[in-house]
Design a protein around this motif. Structure first.
Motif, short mmCIF file in Angstrom:
data_model
loop_
_atom_site.label_atom_id
_atom_site.label_comp_id
_atom_site.label_asym_id
_atom_site.label_seq_id
_atom_site.Cartn_x
_atom_site.Cartn_y
_atom_site.Cartn_z
N UNK A 159 0.82 -1.21 0.00
CA UNK A 159 0.00 0.00 0.00
C UNK A 159 0.85 1.26 0.00
N UNK A 160 2.05 1.12 0.54
CA UNK A 160 2.95 2.27 0.66
C UNK A 160 3.38 2.81 -0.70
N UNK A 161 3.42 1.95 -1.70
CA UNK A 161 3.94 2.34 -3.01
C UNK A 161 2.85 2.63 -4.05
N UNK A 162 1.60 2.42 -3.69
CA UNK A 162 0.53 2.47 -4.69
C UNK A 162 0.38 3.85 -5.34
N UNK A 163 0.40 4.91 -4.52
CA UNK A 163 0.21 6.24 -5.10
C UNK A 163 1.33 6.59 -6.07
N UNK A 164 2.56 6.33 -5.65
CA UNK A 164 3.69 6.64 -6.52
C UNK A 164 3.62 5.87 -7.82
N UNK A 165 3.37 4.58 -7.75
CA UNK A 165 3.33 3.75 -8.95
C UNK A 165 2.15 4.16 -9.85
N UNK A 166 1.01 4.48 -9.23
CA UNK A 166 -0.13 4.92 -10.04
C UNK A 166 0.19 6.23 -10.74
N UNK A 167 0.91 7.10 -10.05
CA UNK A 167 1.36 8.35 -10.66
C UNK A 167 2.17 8.08 -11.92
N UNK A 168 3.17 7.27 -11.78
CA UNK A 168 4.06 7.00 -12.91
C UNK A 168 3.31 6.31 -14.05
N UNK A 169 2.48 5.35 -13.71
CA UNK A 169 1.72 4.64 -14.74
C UNK A 169 0.84 5.62 -15.52
N UNK A 170 0.10 6.46 -14.80
CA UNK A 170 -0.80 7.40 -15.47
C UNK A 170 -0.02 8.41 -16.31
N UNK A 171 1.04 8.98 -15.76
CA UNK A 171 1.81 9.99 -16.48
C UNK A 171 2.36 9.43 -17.78
N UNK A 172 3.02 8.30 -17.69
CA UNK A 172 3.68 7.75 -18.87
C UNK A 172 2.66 7.22 -19.87
N UNK A 173 1.64 6.53 -19.36
CA UNK A 173 0.62 5.98 -20.27
C UNK A 173 -0.14 7.10 -20.98
N UNK A 174 -0.53 8.13 -20.22
CA UNK A 174 -1.22 9.26 -20.85
C UNK A 174 -0.30 9.95 -21.85
N UNK A 175 0.99 10.04 -21.51
CA UNK A 175 1.94 10.66 -22.44
C UNK A 175 2.08 9.87 -23.72
N UNK A 176 2.22 8.54 -23.63
CA UNK A 176 2.34 7.71 -24.83
C UNK A 176 1.07 7.79 -25.67
N UNK A 177 -0.09 7.69 -25.00
CA UNK A 177 -1.35 7.78 -25.74
C UNK A 177 -1.52 9.16 -26.37
N UNK A 178 -1.22 10.21 -25.61
CA UNK A 178 -1.37 11.57 -26.14
C UNK A 178 -0.45 11.79 -27.34
N UNK A 179 0.78 11.27 -27.23
CA UNK A 179 1.72 11.41 -28.35
C UNK A 179 1.18 10.72 -29.58
N UNK A 180 0.65 9.51 -29.40
CA UNK A 180 0.11 8.76 -30.54
C UNK A 180 -1.12 9.44 -31.12
N UNK A 181 -2.03 9.89 -30.24
CA UNK A 181 -3.26 10.54 -30.73
C UNK A 181 -2.94 11.83 -31.47
N UNK A 182 -2.09 12.68 -30.88
CA UNK A 182 -1.76 13.94 -31.52
C UNK A 182 -1.02 13.72 -32.83
N UNK A 183 -0.02 12.84 -32.80
CA UNK A 183 0.76 12.58 -34.02
C UNK A 183 -0.11 11.97 -35.11
N UNK A 184 -1.00 11.06 -34.73
CA UNK A 184 -1.88 10.42 -35.72
C UNK A 184 -2.80 11.43 -36.38
N UNK A 185 -3.46 12.25 -35.57
CA UNK A 185 -4.41 13.21 -36.14
C UNK A 185 -3.67 14.27 -36.95
N UNK A 186 -2.55 14.77 -36.44
CA UNK A 186 -1.76 15.76 -37.19
C UNK A 186 -1.28 15.20 -38.51
N UNK A 187 -0.70 14.00 -38.47
CA UNK A 187 -0.16 13.40 -39.70
C UNK A 187 -1.25 13.12 -40.71
N UNK A 188 -2.39 12.58 -40.25
CA UNK A 188 -3.45 12.24 -41.20
C UNK A 188 -4.03 13.47 -41.87
#
Length: 944
Positions: A532-561
């Motif tokens: 339980x001690x590590x959950x907030x930190x790990x959730x932070x990292x998961x959300x930040x990186x996952x949202x970043x990867x998805x945002x990069x793909x979504x923005x690049x896809x729409x811009x490129x198309x």
């Protein structure tokens, strides 16, 4: 109590400072949404109005309405009562509009009157050119130049009215200045004398919103004379009044535009009430433009909210985590206060005052910081891609402070949750509480619920894909659900991974507990027991990186198309057409029908080809090629015929170097198809629609011709689905199915004739377009049409949709980076300080510093490292599942090339560099703090 609160804040200054940073970022992010929306729409509104003026030549900020009175109103004298009320109402309305007025023009006009020389009566039936109107414009003298004669007197001498005329009117009526005319209408007549010819002092002056040609049949009288002499009881000649107001359209904002859209409704209502029989005409070009932007405002606001929801969720988690860290450090203190008789309400009030002070300060700072964020958004040209573009015209609307109040209130509630939970415990409860108590999301299966909602969203779009493709209509129709559902999926899957994470760690521990080193053994034991001690930190990292990867793909896809769609449609960097000299001649042919010879005449046009080398030598042009385009060509084969074929004649080698094409669109690289064309002069490539209609395949022959051309035979060497500029998508009308044939240009010219062709240019991106355009002017190249893809790309990047998408996704990721980095450092520093006793005991037991560093390193890798890997994987999976759904928001008939999901390595590399930077900095700080631990300090802590 205030002194107690200040002391408590100073004792926890780092935690309180981190909490304050989170509050400011939250308030600034939320308050920036209305600021950014209004700034984008303001920029685009002004651009739209400027484009309207360029296309129509009409001033877009003009509001004009005219009222014409029927004959019965004039006879009854109603017009005398109505006109002053109309004029007064017009001034009242202008005072309610918060937009600067550049000119306010009132035009008074009589009915058309018969114009005759004073001493020469026309006894014949008069024609329309003998009629004219007497008109007055207020403020006329300040806006005209007298090119002949003088400005009329404002007094009537001997019953003669001096007037101005246009030069065109002087010529049309064959008048001489100083001649007296009689203007007659029914029983009324006046004497008028043209004394001056005028022209507009400044044609671009909003005062002259209409063309001067409208006054070519009018005699312009000074406004004072018209009112003093033609609006009297003896002769009331007013027939039409026109109120024309020029607003400064550059000062029109989305906020004050609402009052403008109400103008027409108010004017019509008032006029209909006082003059129900009057005929009214309103011209207000901005009305429809503003109405459209009101709809875009709602769509853009919804989209920005949906884009920011993942970041807001992350900020809420951050605030909760920091508040929990503050409360955990003070749990013993809270529990002791409760045990000694302090009421729960009193303790809650202490924390509420503290967070309210921080929240109030954030409310004062946040909206203004949001202004700076908006400027960052305006420079985003793609995900994490900034350019030097003209800054947005940023103002702080009132809605920003309303949003800030809601953000502060929600933040205070989020921060107070751990406080309310902690104040319900006594010292006994505190000592009895187990660290391994499950989190609420774990107990109530929130992760499974979120995954279920995300799956429903994915299934909903997949099952309704065909229907949505049929009703979709454009860029601004992006469904906000497409941004919201991926966020649910990321959070749900991240929480699910955290659910099984302790079991994985325990499994690794059990599998190798006999072989692990001391550092690894201790780390695995710590992680499996204190998940339980590590959950907030790990959730932070998961959300930040996952949202970043998805945002990069979504923005690049729409811009490129969208960018590829423009490049494909244009064909090359620049396509232009040059004027060809032509000459028509008649050719008579004899055809024998039965026993008679019939002569048929045919008009033949011969063209003179202009020189091609000047186009190749233009500034910035790297290469140029000829491309012949001909529509409505007849193609026949196997007894079948098509009469609407688009023929394209090319030079294969140069065409391949200059034209833009995506190789993945064809089964083989498109150079292979160009090589087929180059291998045989009569070779041709045909679209699949031509092959299906004519029933031909590779190796078959087809014949083609158009009106006035010779017939030629071609052999099919290839069948293509796509080709530069060719849109294969079927139209609603089956007869409008597009057909394309591509052939060698020299063969077409030799067999079918030479006709004007297009020139496709490959232009160096480093060369300014203005230099290229200026060179065309300097060389006097007679360009009749030009399509340049560069301005279209710039306009696309400045569109409301891409500005909102790129800016918000980029800013959201940058904010999440800052928050995650602060949370990362804060968490590990607090954790390290809370475990000083444990590390001190380890050192006292003989564990070396090297082994202690190993423990921290493994702990970092197995928490932050694994969370980063999970974030990358979850973000990639989210992109694969949900980014393809964005194609449902674009018009399928214009979606060429087909929608393609893009993962750009450069975008992901930026995210990976951030992860590496964060881990290295975090570990370095921890090691620095670890080395400062002294054994005697730990031994003195005798509690354990």
């Amino acid at each position: 109590m205030l002194l107690l609160i200040l002391r408590k804040m100073l004792n926890n200054k780092w935690l309180v400072g981190s909490l304050f940073i989170g509050l400011i970022i939250t308030v600034s992010l939320v308050s920036s949404i209305p600021t950014y929306t209004s700034s984008i729409l303001q920029k685009l509104l002004i651009k739209e109005l400027e484009n309207y003026q360029v296309k129509t030549g009409e001033y877009p900020g003009g509001f004009t309405y005219s009222v014409s009175f029927p004959t019965e109103d004039k006879k009854s004298g109603l017009i005398k009562e109505v006109f002053p009320k109309l004029e007064s109402n017009d001034q009242t309305l202008l005072e309610t509009i918060d937009v600067p007025v550049l000119s306010d023009l009132t035009i008074l006009t009589t009915e058309p009157m018969l114009i005759e020389y004073q001493n020469e009566k026309n006894y014949e039936q008069p024609n329309s050119s003998d009629y004219g109107r007497v008109t007055s414009l207020n403020g006329l003298k300040e806006h005209v130049n007298i090119i002949d004669g003088y400005f009329p007197s404002e007094e009537v001498v001997d019953g003669i009215y001096e007037v101005l005329v246009t030069e065109k009117a002087l010529v049309n009526r064959d008048m001489v200045l100083g001649t007296v005319f009689t203007a007659t209408k029914d029983d009324s007549h006046i004497l008028i004398k043209p004394v001056g010819v005028f022209e507009a002092k400044d044609r671009s002056d909003p005062y002259w919103m209409g063309s001067l040609s409208r006054y070519n049949n009018d005699f312009l009288l000074p406004d004072k004379v018209f009112r003093n002499y033609l609006l009297t009881d003896e002769q009331y000649l007013l027939s039409n009044v026109r109120f024309s107001t020029a607003f400064d359209y550059r000062k029109i904002t989305v906020a004050n535009s609402n009052t403008l859209t109400m103008l027409e409704r108010k004017v019509r209502a008032f006029t209909g009430e006082i003059a129900p029989n009057a005929i009214m005409y309103v011209n207000f070009p901005i009305d429809q433009i503003v109405s459209n932007f009101q709809q875009q405002k709602e769509q853009l606001t919804t989209m920005l909210w949906s884009l920011n929801i993942p970041i807001i969720i992350m900020l809420a988690i951050y605030l909760f985590m920091v508040s929990q860290l503050i409360v955990e450090r003070q749990l013993n203190e809270i529990a002791v206060l409760r045990s000694r008789g302090a009421k729960r309400r009193q303790i809650v009030m202490i924390y509420l005052v503290e967070i309210s002070l921080l929240g109030g300060t954030a409310f004062l700072i946040g909206p203004y910081l949001g202004l700076l964020l908006v400027k960052i958004l305006g420079a985003a040209n793609g995900f994490l891609n900034f350019v030097q573009r003209s800054s947005l015209d940023v103002t702080l609307p009132k809605e920003s402070f309303v949003y800030a109040i809601f953000a502060v209130s929600a933040s205070i509630l989020m921060v107070m949750l751990p406080v309310l939970q902690a104040t319900g415990q006594s010292i006994v409860n505190r000592k009895q509480q187990r660290i391994t108590k499950r989190a609420l999301w774990h107990t109530f299966f929130i992760d499974i619920l979120l995954l279920g909602l995300a799956w429903y969203g994915w299934w909903r779009y997949q099952s309704r894909q065909q229907e949505l493709l049929e009703i979709s209509g454009g860029m601004l129709s992006v469904d906000p659900f497409l941004f919201f559902v991926p966020a649910l999926f990321i959070v749900g899957l991240g929480l699910f991974c955290l659910r099984i994470y302790p079991w994985v760690m325990r499994g690794i521990y059990l599998l190798g507990k006999k072989y692990w080193s001391l550092s690894m053994y201790s780390t695995l034991l710590q992680l499996s027991r204190s998940q339980k001690q590590y959950q907030f930190l790990m959730l932070f990292l998961i959300m930040t990186i996952a949202v970043g990867v998805f945002s990069a793909s979504a923005a690049r896809t729409i811009n490129n198309n969208l960018e590829e769609q423009l490049r494909y449609e244009n064909g090359a960097d620049v396509t232009l057409e040059v004027r060809w000299d032509s000459e028509e001649s008649t050719v008579i042919q004899k055809e024998k029908q039965k026993e008679d010879d019939i002569e048929i005449s045919q008009t033949v046009v011969s063209y003179a080809e202009p020189p091609f080398s000047p186009l190749e030598d233009l500034t910035g042009v790297k290469q140029a090629t000829k491309v012949f385009r001909k529509g409505m060509v007849t193609a026949k084969a196997k007894g079948e015929g098509i009469y609407t074929v688009d023929l394209m004649g090319i030079e294969p080698q140069l065409f391949g170097k200059i034209a833009w094409f995506k190789p993945q669109l064809l089964p083989y690289h498109w150079y292979e198809y160009l090589n087929l064309l180059g291998s045989e002069p009569s070779a041709t490539l045909i679209s699949k629609s031509v092959a299906d209609r004519l029933g031909v395949k590779e190796g078959d022959y087809i014949t083609m011709q158009w009106d006035s051309s010779e017939q030629a035979e071609f052999v099919v060497y290839g069948i293509v689905d796509y080709w530069p500029t060719f849109n294969p998508n079927k139209q609603e009308d089956e007869e409008a199915t597009p057909f394309l044939v591509v052939a060698n240009l020299p063969y077409i010219q030799n067999r079918m004739g030479i006709e004007p062709y297009q020139v496709w240019l490959d232009v160096d991106e480093q060369v300014k377009r203005e230099s290229f355009y200026q060179d065309i002017r300097n060389k006097n190249i007679p360009v009749t049409k030009m399509d340049d893809v560069y301005p279209k790309l710039v306009e696309l990047k400045n569109s409301a949709f891409l500005l909102g998408l790129n800016g918000t996704l980029t800013l959201g990721f940058l904010i999440s980076i800052v928050i995650t980095f602060i949370g990362f450092l804060l968490y590990w520093i607090v954790t390290l300080k809370s475990r000083i006793l444990q590390y001190g005991i380890y050192r006292a037991m003989g564990i070396s510093m090297r082994q202690l560093i190993g423990m921290l390193t493994w702990e970092q890798l197995l928490t932050s490292g694994i969370a980063s890997i999970l974030g990358i994987g979850i973000g990639g999976l989210t992109g694969q599942l949900y980014v393809p759904l964005f194609q449902l928001s674009f018009d399928p008939k214009e979606q060429v090339p087909p929608f393609d999901v893009v993962f750009e390595a450069n975008d992901e590399m930026k995210i990976y560099l951030f992860i590496l930077f964060m881990l290295v900095i975090g570990l370095s700080i921890l090691l620095f703090l670890l080395k400062r631990i002294r054994i005697h300090q730990a031994i003195k802590l005798g509690e354990d």
